[in-house]
Design a protein around this motif. Structure first.
Motif, PDB file in Angstrom:
ATOM      1  N   GLU A   4      57.709  52.947   9.712  1.00  0.00           N
ATOM      2  CA  GLU A   4      58.038  52.384  11.025  1.00  0.00           C
ATOM      3  C   GLU A   4      59.054  53.295  11.692  1.00  0.00           C
ATOM      4  N   ASP A   5      58.840  53.546  12.970  1.00  0.00           N
ATOM      5  CA  ASP A   5      59.809  54.311  13.755  1.00  0.00           C
ATOM      6  C   ASP A   5      60.997  53.388  14.047  1.00  0.00           C
ATOM      7  N   ARG A   6      62.110  53.648  13.366  1.00  0.00           N
ATOM      8  CA  ARG A   6      63.283  52.777  13.518  1.00  0.00           C
ATOM      9  C   ARG A   6      64.426  53.528  14.202  1.00  0.00           C
ATOM     10  N   THR A   7      64.069  54.532  14.982  1.00  0.00           N
ATOM     11  CA  THR A   7      65.071  55.388  15.606  1.00  0.00           C
ATOM     12  C   THR A   7      66.056  54.591  16.455  1.00  0.00           C
ATOM     13  N   ILE A   8      65.522  53.671  17.216  1.00  0.00           N
ATOM     14  CA  ILE A   8      66.375  52.948  18.159  1.00  0.00           C
ATOM     15  C   ILE A   8      67.396  52.100  17.424  1.00  0.00           C
ATOM     16  N   THR A   9      66.928  51.298  16.494  1.00  0.00           N
ATOM     17  CA  THR A   9      67.859  50.379  15.847  1.00  0.00           C
ATOM     18  C   THR A   9      68.818  51.098  14.905  1.00  0.00           C
ATOM     19  N   GLY A  22      66.466  49.566  31.837  1.00  0.00           N
ATOM     20  CA  GLY A  22      66.063  48.931  30.579  1.00  0.00           C
ATOM     21  C   GLY A  22      65.612  49.961  29.555  1.00  0.00           C
ATOM     22  N   GLU A  23      64.875  50.968  30.009  1.00  0.00           N
ATOM     23  CA  GLU A  23      64.429  52.037  29.093  1.00  0.00           C
ATOM     24  C   GLU A  23      65.626  52.830  28.565  1.00  0.00           C
ATOM     25  N   ALA A  24      66.561  53.149  29.441  1.00  0.00           N
ATOM     26  CA  ALA A  24      67.733  53.929  29.007  1.00  0.00           C
ATOM     27  C   ALA A  24      68.558  53.131  28.003  1.00  0.00           C
ATOM     28  N   LEU A  25      68.715  51.848  28.273  1.00  0.00           N
ATOM     29  CA  LEU A  25      69.478  50.998  27.343  1.00  0.00           C
ATOM     30  C   LEU A  25      68.741  50.851  26.014  1.00  0.00           C
ATOM     31  N   LEU A  26      67.427  50.798  26.081  1.00  0.00           N
ATOM     32  CA  LEU A  26      66.641  50.708  24.847  1.00  0.00           C
ATOM     33  C   LEU A  26      66.873  51.948  23.985  1.00  0.00           C
ATOM     34  N   ASP A  27      66.837  53.108  24.617  1.00  0.00           N
ATOM     35  CA  ASP A  27      67.098  54.340  23.863  1.00  0.00           C
ATOM     36  C   ASP A  27      68.508  54.354  23.292  1.00  0.00           C
ATOM     37  N   GLN A  28      69.407  53.687  23.960  1.00  0.00           N
ATOM     38  CA  GLN A  28      70.778  53.644  23.446  1.00  0.00           C
ATOM     39  C   GLN A  28      70.958  52.590  22.370  1.00  0.00           C
ATOM     40  N   GLY A  29      69.912  51.839  22.127  1.00  0.00           N
ATOM     41  CA  GLY A  29      70.000  50.795  21.109  1.00  0.00           C
ATOM     42  C   GLY A  29      70.717  49.552  21.596  1.00  0.00           C
ATOM     43  N   LEU A  30      70.910  49.435  22.903  1.00  0.00           N
ATOM     44  CA  LEU A  30      71.581  48.241  23.466  1.00  0.00           C
ATOM     45  C   LEU A  30      70.488  47.248  23.835  1.00  0.00           C
ATOM     46  N   LEU A  31      70.036  46.533  22.822  1.00  0.00           N
ATOM     47  CA  LEU A  31      68.781  45.802  22.956  1.00  0.00           C
ATOM     48  C   LEU A  31      68.874  44.597  23.876  1.00  0.00           C
ATOM     49  N   GLU A  32      69.953  43.856  23.781  1.00  0.00           N
ATOM     50  CA  GLU A  32      70.052  42.652  24.625  1.00  0.00           C
ATOM     51  C   GLU A  32      70.084  43.026  26.090  1.00  0.00           C
ATOM     52  N   ALA A  33      70.930  43.994  26.413  1.00  0.00           N
ATOM     53  CA  ALA A  33      71.023  44.423  27.815  1.00  0.00           C
ATOM     54  C   ALA A  33      69.687  44.997  28.269  1.00  0.00           C
ATOM     55  N   SER A  34      69.052  45.758  27.394  1.00  0.00           N
ATOM     56  CA  SER A  34      67.755  46.335  27.733  1.00  0.00           C
ATOM     57  C   SER A  34      66.745  45.231  28.028  1.00  0.00           C
TER      58      SER A  34
END
Lengths: 584, 565
Positions: free
Chosen positions: A368-373, B162-174
């Motif tokens: 699984e690509d888990r890069t983000i988390t 939302g995409e930028a926040l997703l890449d930053q791992g800020l999931l709730e804000a994204s």
């Protein structure tokens, strides 16, 4: 203790194994007042190597792709020596005088072998010094160098070199007396395609190291036409401008001979512009698989069928492209169990505007690509990653990440880059938070992480035998740099050199280190991975605050397993297959 | 890096200062040196705009950028522009730089424009887009947030943020911003794609499947969604769905209509920049925009045959077949050996039922590239349909040398081999490989089960395995043909009562739903009553096993080319 003396083959003189460590250099403080993780000591220890890329304004793709390095013990004296791959002048009729960036004066344009003359005092103090022994080694490299792989191809206990080139590759046999012989022709492994990374791996578990060679693209110098960036400015071509080349798989048939089995093994059935290669048992069936990082095309995951062939399962396994379904510009790669669940995961470095990608293994070879988390997406998007590895920076038992960076197109270079080749980017260091997330701690890496260079290769190993991992970094059109780890040895550790019955490093062996009362730690014997580089084959296991003994279970590449018990921390052990004490 | 720290951190204060200065009637007099000298007496911290590096750029590009830069210098030097007018001057110049990927210069222009016109959402938005393109996510987030302060309902900014926040791992804000953008039609599919990835990242497979399926429904051409969806199904344990979507994966992302970005890209002047943006539009599935881009580029570079082929492909995908044909003809007029143009011309001719003409084009393509996989596949299929099985087989074999796992070519090869009377062992080897590489394609399992059940050759026959394969087929999809093959397998293992029962059921169903199968099912049933197995594996003209398709859309949309322009 008595039993241990009987079964354990010490790595080297006792002085090398002492835990009374006195750092060679005091760790400098960072701006924030914290100690830096690394000191850059290349000049101080005699590593005086500057890569020459042979550029003359023609924008040949080769000139921005090299070169790598190896850390390996060529003289079996118990410390890691260095091999640095060199470029050459490029282009028909071009002379060195035509180079936009001239070579280092006083050094011939060949690969260099540097002998490590580490001395360790009785008090544990260390003096690290490298001596250029290229001339007496007899090494004569003949082409534009890209990378290097290490492995003992004839099981004589001396590590041999495979040098990848733009041009014919070379197999250099270690004669055991400080010299090397070019046995390429006899061995039949002089692949003329443009190769970058290679790996020695015993694919058929017959006790002989086979050879996988990752080939990149086909660039004909005589038909070269400069490429243009989308904004019409002259720039380096993408690999998509050239045909990808088939990779090669050579089976070691003994007596320093290899048979090209690429086709029958299925390897040529798919093509990609290979840059990084790592080998590991990725699906848990005890047979080595191959993972190939391809530039601008889907990566390959070659699953070993156990019948002399491989099938590419990368897509369904989830390791071909990223989570968005997009192939990325894959360069460096490593496989290791970063999350402590016992299976090897994958880390791949990529282009600017892409993320470096972490593929987490579920134990079956599905990823699984888990890069983000894992917190690795954002920090990597501005950089183009090359040499990399999972290694335990601080010896806390969790694998951290180094990413060596440098752009490949003028468009994606940092705006502050300058000079005739403005592709410089800073390198990065990511600290694992218990295998659950990574934190960018580059600011604490030391002065070397404030530099902006064009990093390509990175070789990882314990250069000063103090129990932590150092990094030899190579820079395109720049100096090689030795980053000495000043922090890792402050925690406890266990060092293992695993060798088979012949005394050869047991590449592919998996080891489970179980600290008494602690959680098991899985590591793998490997020299491959990273980019165009070869690593220390020893396994270094960080134990954090644990100072007791550990048991070590080794799963040898031939499928057998053995266990050693009660190994004390903060020492290196040489464990030879077939010598574990039998328990009653 | 630019000469100032945080892009927008100082923007509001600087512009507030400017407004205050204007209100007090203070006149500012910029330096005669223009941009390089800063803001003269007011010392407003506008950024210096660096000169872009354009070594060897097309003369048209260099000239356009040079002219724009001089115009900006003149405007700044006049000293009588309002902040809003000056913002527009900077911003428009930034667009031109941005369109030519001169990022550092564009950044400085946008930041100055955003400082000078803080109520104008577009400069902050462009700045955010530029940062996002360059992986500078924290700055991108700041910029998009600034744009959203100006226009809280700006769906495109919500999506990109939302995409930028997703890449930053800020999931709730994204998730918050993506959900807002998912409420707007133009960004809904893309936002759902991102939400699906977000859910997948957190191993919430059910939500991922829901969001990705909806995204795919809204954007059926967005084949990249399928791989992500396949991963979600795999995570949930639904492997058949996972494989089905994996098989259909591709390289097209959900299209987003973004007038601001389109306006920026249309500032391109050099042909390469125009072609680059056109290819980006193709990748987004915006074929009309792509065609316009290729046309503009070709107006500057009319002899670029590869770009003209790309124009033809984009035109075809907009439905303008005749224009596509014209462009391909023009390519072949000047470059009669152009392989891709010949191949696609052949595909078009076939679509018009002009088989001989098509073959002429295909032969020309093969003269230029004897192993051209697409042409070999088409020629193989033409020959298969014409009954020239040995010839068909040869074409498919060459195609499969290039693309070993191409399911349709594998099917064609197997059919050609069967119909040319090929050895059952050879057929079995190919089917085994096809079943292993395409476990989701039931046709291969169907053929293999028939072969294993009824081959007269002992080394090929394997009735127990035939039963296992056929049972799986039937249980997954209890259609008549699968019932028939299972009955056949039962008979091959001597389980005649089960074969009879199943065949009777199949016959009853076929009488209603599939009358063309009735007679063959009856003859099979008669044999099973007599405890006789099937006499052989194949049926002449088995309607279940047709020649593989030749889809012009697939050829025009998906056929790979290394040199699109």
């Amino acid at each position: 203790m008595k039993i241990q003396r009987r079964v354990i083959d010490w790595l080297g003189p006792p002085a090398l194994l002492s835990n009374a460590l006195a750092p060679i250099y005091a760790a400098p403080a960072t701006n924030a007042g914290q100690s830096a993780y690394f000191s850059e000591i290349s000049a101080a220890v005699g590593i005086d190597f500057r890569h020459f890329n042979g550029m003359s304004g023609e924008y040949y793709l080769m000139e921005i792709m090299g070169s790598g390095a190896a850390l390996f013990d060529y003289d079996n004296d118990g410390d890691l020596d260095a091999y640095l791959v060199q470029g050459a002048m490029l282009g028909p009729g071009k002379r060195v005088a035509d180079a936009l960036s001239p070579p280092q004066s006083g050094q011939p344009l060949t690969d260099r072998l540097l002998r490590n003359d580490l001395t360790v005092g009785e008090d544990g103090s260390r003096i690290l010094r490298f001596t250029d022994v290229t001339a007496e080694s007899g090494i004569d490299t003949v082409a534009y160098g890209m990378g290097v792989a290490t492995g003992d191809v004839d099981n004589d206990g001396w590590v041999d070199l495979y040098v990848t080139n733009y041009g014919n590759n070379q197999l250099l046999r270690n004669n055991g007396d400080g010299t090397f012989s070019d046995i390429t022709r006899k061995a039949g492994v002089g692949d003329p395609l443009w190769s970058v990374s290679a790996s020695f791996v015993d694919i058929d578990r017959d006790g002989l190291l086979d050879l996988f060679v990752g080939n990149y693209v086909h660039v004909e110098m005589n038909r070269h036409a400069p490429c243009r960036a989308p904004n019409s400015a002259v720039d380096y071509c993408t690999p998509l401008a050239y045909p990808a080349q088939p990779d090669r798989l050579y089976r070691n048939t003994g007596d320093n001979r290899f048979q090209d089995i690429s086709r029958q093994a299925g390897i040529t059935s798919e093509q990609g512009a290979a840059l990084g290669v790592t080998t590991a048992d990725l699906n848990g069936d005890l047979w080595p698989d191959l993972y190939v990082a391809n530039d601008a095309s889907a990566n390959h995951l070659w699953i070993n069928t156990k019948e002399g062939s491989f099938r590419n399962d990368a897509f369904f396994a989830g390791a071909a492209v990223n989570m968005q379904g997009a192939p990325e510009g894959s360069m460096g790669v490593d496989a290791a169990d970063f999350d402590g669940d016992g299976d090897p995961d994958l880390f791949v470095t990529h282009l600017t505007r892409e993320t470096n990608t972490i593929y987490v293994n579920d134990g079956r070879g599905w990823f699984e690509d888990r890069t983000i988390t894992m917190g690795l997406a954002g920090p990597s998007k501005a950089y183009t990653g090359f040499g990399t590895a999972w290694f335990d920076l601080d010896n806390d038992g969790w694998l951290d990440i180094f990413a060596g960076n440098g752009a490949v197109s003028l468009i994606s270079a940092a705006s502050g880059s300058s000079g005739p080749l403005p592709l410089q980017q800073p390198n990065q260091l990511f600290l694992s938070r218990a295998g659950k997330r990574f934190e960018d701690i580059s600011a604490r890496g030391g002065a070397a992480f404030e530099l902006s260079e064009i990093t390509r290769g990175a070789a990882f190993g314990d250069v000063d035998n103090d129990g932590d991992t150092d990094i030899l970094v190579t820079n395109n059109n720049g100096r090689a740099r030795l980053l000495l780890n000043d922090m890792g040895h402050r925690s406890n550790w266990l060092g293992l050199r695993l060798v088979d019955g012949s005394g050869r490093d047991a590449l592919g062996a998996r080891v489970r280190v179980q600290p008494t009362g602690g959680s098991p730690i899985w590591r793998r014997v490997r020299t491959d991975g990273s980019y165009a580089s070869a690593n220390d084959p020893r396994v270094l296991v960080g134990l954090g605050a644990f100072r007791g003994t550990a048991s070590v279970r080794v799963h040898w590449p031939d499928g057998n397993a053995e266990e050693w018990r009660d190994l004390p921390a903060n020492r290196y052990f040489r464990l030879r297959q077939g010598t574990a004490p039998r328990r009653r | 890096m630019t000469s100032r720290g945080a892009a927008l951190g100082t923007a509001r204060s600087a512009s507030a200062w400017l407004v205050l200065a204007a209100a007090l009637g203070t006149l500012w007099s910029p330096s005669p040196a223009g941009l390089e000298g800063g803001r003269g007496t007011l010392q407003t911290p506008l950024m210096t705009v660096p000169q872009p590096r354009l070594a060897g750029a097309d003369p048209g590009v260099a000239q356009a950028l040079s002219l724009a830069r001089r115009s900006l210098d003149v405007l700044v030097a006049r000293g009588d522009l309002t902040p809003a007018e000056l913002a527009t001057a900077y911003g428009d110049t930034g667009l031109l730089y941005h369109a030519h990927l001169a990022f550092a210069a564009a950044e400085a222009c946008y930041r100055n424009a955003a400082d000078l016109a803080p109520d104008e959402r577009r400069w902050a938005y462009y700045l955010g887009y530029l940062y996002q393109q360059n992986g500078r996510l924290a700055e991108a987030v700041q910029a998009y947030e600034q744009a959203l302060i100006v226009d809280p309902g700006f769906a495109l900014a919500h999506w990109r943020l939302g995409e930028a926040l997703l890449d930053q791992g800020l999931l709730e804000a994204s998730r918050r911003h993506l959900r807002i953008s998912a409420e707007t039609e133009d960004t809904r599919a893309a936002a759902l794609f991102a939400l699906g990835r977000l859910a997948l990242a957190t191993r919430d497979y059910g939500t991922a499947i829901r969001d990705l399926s909806e995204a795919l429904r809204l954007a059926p051409r967005a084949s990249r969604i399928r791989l992500t969806l396949a991963m979600a199904y795999r995570g949930e344990g639904n492997l058949s769905q996972a494989r089905a979507h994996m098989e259909k994966r591709g390289d097209v992302s959900p299209a987003v209509v973004d007038p601001l970005i389109t306006a920026m890209e249309q500032r391109s002047t050099g042909q390469r920049t125009l072609f680059h943006h056109a290819i980006s539009a193709v990748n987004r599935g915006e074929y009309a925009l792509a065609a316009e881009g290729f046309k503009s580029g070709l107006s500057l570079d009319p002899g670029n045959a590869n770009a003209r082929v790309s124009l033809a492909r984009a035109l075809y995908l907009t439905g303008d077949v005749e224009s596509a044909r014209r462009e391909l003809s023009e390519v072949l007029h000047g470059n009669p050996d152009h392989v891709l143009a010949n191949f696609l011309s052949g595909v078009l001719a076939l679509e018009s039922q002009q088989v001989a003409t098509a073959e002429g084009f295909f032969n020309a393509a093969l003269a230029g590239e004897p192993k051209h996989a697409g042409t070999r596949y088409y020629m193989g299929t033409l020959r298969l349909r014409a009954g020239a099985y040995a010839e068909a087989l040869r074409h498919y074999e060459v195609a499969l040398e290039q693309i070993p796992d191409h399911g349709l070519a594998q099917l064609g090869e197997v059919l050609a081999l069967i119909r040319s009377g090929g050895a059952h062992a050879a057929v079995r080897a190919r089917l085994e490989r096809a079943v292993s590489t395409h476990p989701d394609k039931s046709i291969f399992a169907y053929l293999l089960a028939r072969l294993l059940a009824a081959s007269p050759q002992g080394k090929v026959r394997d009735p127990p395995r035939a039963v296992a394969l056929a049972e799986r087929l039937y249980n997954n999809d209890p259609q008549t043909e699968h019932a028939e093959v299972l009955a056949m397998a039962y008979a091959a293992t001597g389980r005649y009562p089960e074969a009879v029962k199943l065949q009777e059921d199949a016959l009853a169903a076929a009488a209603f739903f599939n009358p063309r199968l009735v007679s063959r099912l009856e003859s099979g049933l008669a044999r099973y009553w007599l405890n006789q197995p099937s006499p052989g594996p194949w049926i002449g003209n088995d309607p279940h096993v047709g020649a593989p398709p030749m889809s012009p859309v697939l050829a025009f949309r998906d056929y790979p080319t290394e040199t699109p322009y």
